[in-house]
Scaffold this active site. Structure first.
Site, PDB file in Angstrom:
ATOM      1  N   GLU A   1       0.830  -1.216   0.000  1.00  0.00           N
ATOM      2  CA  GLU A   1       0.000   0.000   0.000  1.00  0.00           C
ATOM      3  C   GLU A   1       0.861   1.263   0.000  1.00  0.00           C
ATOM      4  O   GLU A   1       0.505   2.273  -0.597  1.00  0.00           O
ATOM      5  CB  GLU A   1      -0.923   0.025   1.221  1.00  0.00           C
ATOM      6  CG  GLU A   1      -2.074  -0.943   1.171  1.00  0.00           C
ATOM      7  CD  GLU A   1      -3.033  -0.679   0.025  1.00  0.00           C
ATOM      8  OE1 GLU A   1      -2.660  -0.950  -1.127  1.00  0.00           O
ATOM      9  OE2 GLU A   1      -4.151  -0.225   0.266  1.00  0.00           O
TER      10      GLU A   1
ATOM     11  N   THR B   1      -5.961   7.364  -4.934  1.00  0.00           N
ATOM     12  CA  THR B   1      -6.016   7.547  -3.484  1.00  0.00           C
ATOM     13  C   THR B   1      -4.997   8.591  -3.021  1.00  0.00           C
ATOM     14  O   THR B   1      -5.299   9.448  -2.188  1.00  0.00           O
ATOM     15  CB  THR B   1      -5.724   6.195  -2.781  1.00  0.00           C
ATOM     16  OG1 THR B   1      -6.739   5.270  -3.161  1.00  0.00           O
ATOM     17  CG2 THR B   1      -5.720   6.334  -1.273  1.00  0.00           C
TER      18      THR B   1
HETATM   19  N1  HSE Z   1      -8.552   4.875   4.086  1.00  0.00           N
HETATM   20  C1  HSE Z   1      -8.031   5.036   2.756  1.00  0.00           C
HETATM   21  C2  HSE Z   1      -8.407   6.413   2.261  1.00  0.00           C
HETATM   22  C3  HSE Z   1      -8.630   4.001   1.863  1.00  0.00           C
HETATM   23  O1  HSE Z   1      -9.582   6.755   2.381  1.00  0.00           O
HETATM   24  O2  HSE Z   1      -7.552   7.142   1.802  1.00  0.00           O
HETATM   25  C4  HSE Z   1      -8.170   4.093   0.436  1.00  0.00           C
HETATM   26  O3  HSE Z   1      -8.859   3.169  -0.337  1.00  0.00           O
END
Ligand code: HSE
Length: 315
Positions: free
Chosen positions: A134, A187
Site C-alpha cells: 500500500e 487515493t
Molecule cells: N482509508 C483510505 C483512504 C482508503 O480513504 O484514503 C483508500 O482506499
C-alpha cells in the site's frame, strides 16, 4: 523436495474501506470482484512478475514498483529465502476505483507465496508485508483495505503501527452494494486534499458515529448502524470529485439503504442494506443516477465476505 508445492493460485477479494465514519480504521471484504494471483517456483532466486493482465494492463511489472511485487519481496526477505518465484497477476477489477484493487493484488501475492513456501508466516505477519504494498500504491501503509482482504469480514484497525487489528461480528443478513462509475481517482491525490486539522465539534460527531457503528454491528442493531453511517470529515471534501455523488447517495437511502458513502477514496459509492433484495434495488437506484449524469457504471451486490482470500489451486 518431494512434497513441495510448485504452483499456487489465489483469489483475493476487493474491499470497502472507511465505511463512512471510520477513515483509515474500518473496512470490509466483498465476495466479488477480486484479483487472482498465481505464484510459481522458478530457478532464478527472487521475485519476478511475468504477467499482468485484465484491467491492470498498465501496471508496472518491475517488482519494486508493483504492490504485489513489493509485498511478496518483503515476505521472502523476512523468511530469508533464496527461492525463485514468478508471479502472474490477473486483475479482475478496475484501478483507482475505491475497491481496494492494489490491496487485493498484494494480499493475493503474499497468500500465494506463503502457501508455496509451506506457510512460514502467520496472517498477522502477512499484514505487515501487504501494508508495504500500500505504501508503494498510495504513499501510506494504511490497513483498511489490506486487512479486510486478508482476514475477511468486517475489520477494525485500532492501531496501524504497531498493527492492532480485529474482526467485528456483523449481522449475517447484512448486504453491501457498491457502484463503480467509470472514472479513476487516485487515493494518493485524494489524501492530499484532506484538511490537516479537524474541529473538536466534528471530531466528537465522528467518534460518536464510529462507536455507534461498531456497537450497531456487534448488536445487530440496524437503527444504530443506520444513524452511525455518517462522515462529517472526509466525505464533504472528497465527494465533490464524484459527479452525482449527493444524488446517488440520496437514491440509495430512498431505496431503503441503511446508509451510503464513498467506498475507500472513491469514485465507487457503497451502501449497506438489511438484505439482498433491498441491496439489489438500492444498486439499481444508484446506477440510474450515474447513468443520468452520463457515467457508465458497474454494480456489485455482495454479502460481507467472511472467508477472505481463497486458494483456488495448489500443485
Ligand atoms: N482509508 C483510505 C483512504 C482508503 O480513504 O484514503 C483508500 O482506499
Amino acid at each position: 523436495m518431494g512434497d513441495q508445492l510448485n504452483r499456487v493460485k489465489v483469489f483475493a477479494p476487493a474491499s470497502v474501506a472507511n465505511v463512512s465514519c471510520g477513515f483509515d480504521v474500518m473496512g470490509f471484504a466483498l465476495e466479488r470482484p477480486g484479483d487472482e494471483i498465481i505464484a510459481c517456483r522458478s530457478e532464478k532466486p527472487g521475485i519476478r512478475i511475468t504477467k499482468v493482465t485484465g484491467e491492470g494492463g498498465a501496471l508496472p511489472t518491475s517488482v519494486d514498483e508493483n504492490t504485489a511485487g513489493v509485498a511478496a519481496k518483503k515476505l521472502l526477505e523476512h523468511v530469508n529465502s533464496d527461492v525463485g518465484i514468478e508471479l502472474e497477476i490477473y486483475k479482475k477489477m478496475p484501478l483507482g476505483s475505491g475497491l481496494g484493487s492494489s490491496a487485493a493484488s498484494s494480499v493475493g501475492a503474499i497468500v500465494a507465496v506463503n502457501c508455496l513456501l509451506g506457510s512460514p508466516c502467520s496472517r498477522n505477519e502477512l499484514l505487515g508485508f501487504a501494508a508495504e504494498g500500500e505504501r508503494i500504491a498510495c504513499g501510506t501503509p494504511h490497513l483498511d483495505n489490506v486487512a479486510p482482504s486478508l482476514f475477511g469480514g468486517f475489520v477494525f484497525i485500532r492501531s496501524q503501527q504497531p498493527p492492532d487489528v480485529f474482526e467485528l461480528d456483523c449481522p449475517i443478513s447484512l448486504f453491501a452494494t457498491v457502484v463503480h462509475p467509470q472514472i479513476e481517482i487516485k487515493t494518493e491525490d485524494t489524501r492530499k486534499i484532506l484538511h490537516r486539522n479537524v474541529s473538536l465539534q466534528k471530531a466528537v460527531t465522528q467518534w460518536g458515529n464510529v462507536g455507534g457503528l461498531v456497537a450497531g454491528l456487534l448488536k445487530g442493531d440496524y437503527g444504530l448502524i443506520s444513524r452511525s453511517l455518517q462522515d462529517v470529515i472526509i466525505e464533504p471534501v472528497r465527494s465533490v470529485l464524484i459527479p452525482g455523488f449527493d444524488d446517488v447517495k440520496k437514491a440509495a437511502l430512498d431505496a431503503g439503504a441503511l446508509g451510503s458513502g464513498i467506498s475507500g477514496s472513491g469514485p465507487s459509492i457503497f451502501a449497506l442494506s438489511v438484505d439482498k433484495k433491498t441491496a439489489e434495488s438500492v444498486g439499481k437506484a444508484m446506477q440510474d443516477i450515474f447513468t443520468k449524469v452520463g457515467l457508465e457504471n458497474e454494480v456489485y451486490v455482495s454479502k460481507i465476505n467472511k472467508a477472505g482470500p481463497q486458494i483456488l489451486e495448489e500443485r
